[in-house]
Design an enzyme around this catalytic site. Structure first.
Site, PDB file in Angstrom:
ATOM      1  N   GLN A   1      -2.282 -66.403 -11.885  1.00  0.00           N
ATOM      2  CA  GLN A   1      -2.238 -66.016 -13.303  1.00  0.00           C
ATOM      3  C   GLN A   1      -3.644 -66.022 -13.892  1.00  0.00           C
ATOM      4  OE1 GLN A   1       0.762 -68.471 -15.164  1.00  0.00           O
ATOM      5  NE2 GLN A   1       2.418 -67.384 -14.131  1.00  0.00           N
TER       6      GLN A   1
ATOM      7  N   ASP B   1       6.168 -71.967  -6.026  1.00  0.00           N
ATOM      8  CA  ASP B   1       7.441 -71.904  -6.766  1.00  0.00           C
ATOM      9  C   ASP B   1       8.633 -72.314  -5.908  1.00  0.00           C
ATOM     10  OD1 ASP B   1       6.042 -71.043  -8.968  1.00  0.00           O
ATOM     11  OD2 ASP B   1       6.487 -68.928  -8.669  1.00  0.00           O
TER      12      ASP B   1
ATOM     13  N   ARG C   1       7.543 -80.452 -12.447  1.00  0.00           N
ATOM     14  CA  ARG C   1       8.450 -80.367 -11.287  1.00  0.00           C
ATOM     15  C   ARG C   1       8.302 -81.539 -10.324  1.00  0.00           C
ATOM     16  NH1 ARG C   1       8.193 -73.751 -10.477  1.00  0.00           N
ATOM     17  NH2 ARG C   1       9.577 -73.316 -12.223  1.00  0.00           N
TER      18      ARG C   1
HETATM   19  C1  S3P Z   1       2.684 -66.275 -10.834  1.00  0.00           C
HETATM   20  C2  S3P Z   1       1.783 -67.179 -10.359  1.00  0.00           C
HETATM   21  C3  S3P Z   1       2.083 -68.602 -10.151  1.00  0.00           C
HETATM   22  C4  S3P Z   1       3.586 -68.854 -10.125  1.00  0.00           C
HETATM   23  C5  S3P Z   1       4.288 -68.143 -11.244  1.00  0.00           C
HETATM   24  C6  S3P Z   1       4.075 -66.640 -11.135  1.00  0.00           C
HETATM   25  C7  S3P Z   1       2.246 -64.880 -11.026  1.00  0.00           C
HETATM   26  O1  S3P Z   1       1.531 -69.346 -11.212  1.00  0.00           O
HETATM   27  O2  S3P Z   1       3.850 -70.222 -10.182  1.00  0.00           O
HETATM   28  O3  S3P Z   1       5.669 -68.406 -11.204  1.00  0.00           O
HETATM   29  O4  S3P Z   1       3.104 -63.991 -11.208  1.00  0.00           O
HETATM   30  O5  S3P Z   1       1.041 -64.653 -11.021  1.00  0.00           O
HETATM   31  P1  S3P Z   1      -0.007 -69.845 -11.167  1.00  0.00           P
HETATM   32  O6  S3P Z   1      -0.832 -68.669 -11.050  1.00  0.00           O
HETATM   33  O7  S3P Z   1      -0.231 -70.551 -12.463  1.00  0.00           O
HETATM   34  O8  S3P Z   1      -0.072 -70.768  -9.994  1.00  0.00           O
END
Ligand code: S3P
Length: 432
Positions: free
Chosen positions: A169, A315, A346
């Protein structure tokens, strides 16, 4: 949700088509909106998180048609978004909030992003800092580095950002802002996180390159509308992988699952635990690999999970913890402190609920230790409205003795709207 223990657990037999990947569905809407022309998305995930992304882009002036499975996005190009006349509500979705913040940083108008109670507690400093380094002006309205965020976009500079965490993200927010920067933007992360943004940006025509843990984007390309076929979400498949492996006599075929190597950690861990998984019909669509997965029940043993594997299964850790609870021996999960800042904490929520079922599970600073193999009993499960907790304990309830009651079970709609229908069909239960 109530599940009544049956003395003989019915085996899971048959096939399931796994719903579309959440991460890829979000990105397809975002890039389709920023591309010129009509993007068609099939097997889109109609979960609440992805619908939040659609509604935000509609408020930004993009015409989006959703007929239930196929989505048409009438993109207006990189500079085609218009100032929203209301606050953009990202619901429960961290991906919407963080990636959209990156896009809004490059716009010549101001906007405000918010979300539900959980989103308004999740850390946003991780994107505020790099996006401000690029030149955006971002204010956390409650001065706590969380949403609501007010974003004044503008002219951005290319940066090389060294992210302290492996987070897709964060990486994606910076790369999307990089589309609007005056020069190349790079992100280096400690370990490679999921690379769906890189794959889809390239597919839409952006100039993206990756080398080891660094990804770069050079602005200047025009994004062109594309057809996107969304693969089945391996994170949703995970519950049926776990149920198929754990329930004796099961043989399940999971159709059309995304097996991108930055997401396939659950397969590696399941195999290391002794799981019998066969990949069939491997293929590739819009840069993403998929396969059918044949799952046969197996006697599982504990394992060690850490380091670079963590971002590839972040996840899936809740359902891996359930597999560990029914496996022989000890499972150690480490280097996973990020679990504390997901839709719920979690580490705490998993170990509390596992303990409620009689499992010896200890939380640690960066993960958990699970002593598996004991018989567990049904319990009241506090999902904390976290979809992955509710689905993980649905799997646990199959093997626990007695009744399990999952609170706020409807939160599964975030990522898997027909979860209980599919679960009941394949397990012979009648959870409602
Ligand atoms: C996601 C990245 C992950 C994941 C989230 C979806 C994405 O988060 O846990 O459910 O779509 O880029 P982080 O990037 O914060 O690890």
């Amino acid at each position: 949700m109530r599940g009544n223990m049956q003395t003989q657990i019915p085996a899971l037999k048959g096939e399931i088509t796994i719903p579309g990947d959440k991460s890829i569905s979000h990105r397809a809407v975002m890039l389709g909106s920023l591309a010129k022309g009509t993007t068609e998305i099939t097997h889109f995930l109609q979960g609440e998180d992805c619908l939040s992304t659609i509604s935000c882009f509609q408020k930004l002036g993009i015409d989006i048609e959703n007929d239930g499975d196929r989505i048409l996005i009438h993109g207006k190009g990189l500079y085609g978004l218009s100032a929203p006349d209301q606050i953009l509500d990202c619901g429960n979705s961290g991906t919407t909030t963080r990636l959209l913040a990156g896009i809004l940083s490059g716009q010549s108008f101001s906007s405000t992003l918010t979300g539900d109670a959980s989103i308004c507690k999740r850390p946003m400093k991780r994107i505020i800092e790099p996006l401000m380094q690029m030149g955006a002006r971002i204010t956390s309205l409650n001065q706590n580095n969380c949403a609501p965020l007010s974003i004044e976009g503008g002219s951005l500079s290319g940066i090389h950002y060294h992210s302290p965490i492996a987070s897709a993200q964060v990486k994606s927010a910076i790369l999307l802002a990089g589309l609007y920067a005056d020069a190349k933007t790079s992100v280096t992360e400690p370990y490679v996180s999921r690379n769906h943004s890189e794959i889809m940006l390239s597919y839409f025509g952006a100039d993206v390159s990756a080398h080891k843990t660094t990804v770069s984007i050079t602005p200047g390309s025009v994004l062109e509308a594309r057809k996107v076929v969304v693969p089945g979400d391996i994170s949703s498949a995970a519950y049926f992988i776990a149920a198929g492996l754990l329930v004796p006599g099961s043989e399940l075929l999971l159709k059309n699952v995304g097996i991108n190597p930055t997401r396939d950690g659950i397969l590696k861990v399941a195999k290391a635990m002794g799981g019998d998984i066969t990949m069939l019909n491997r293929t590739k669509d819009n840069g993403e690999e998929t396969a059918d997965l044949l799952i046969r029940s197996s006697a599982l043993k504990g394992t060690l999970i850490g380091d670079s594997l963590i971002p590839t299964l972040i996840d899936e850790i809740p359902v891996i913890a359930i597999m560990a609870a029914f496996a022989e021996g000890t499972t150690i999960i480490k280097d996973a402190a990020e679990l504390k800042v997901k839709e719920s904490n979690r580490i705490q929520v998993m170990t509390d609920n596992l303990q409620a079922m009689g499992c010896e599970a200890e939380p640690t600073e960066d993960g958990m230790i699970i002593h598996g193999g004991k018989s567990l009993h049904g319990a009241t499960i506090h999902s904390h409205k976290d979809h992955r907790i509710a689905m993980s304990f649905s799997v646990a309830s199959l093997l626990a003795h007695g009744e399990t009651n999952i609170l706020d079970k409807d939160c599964v709609n975030i990522s898997f709207p027909h979860f209980y229908e599919e679960f009941n069909r394949l397990t012979g239960r009648s959870f409602s």
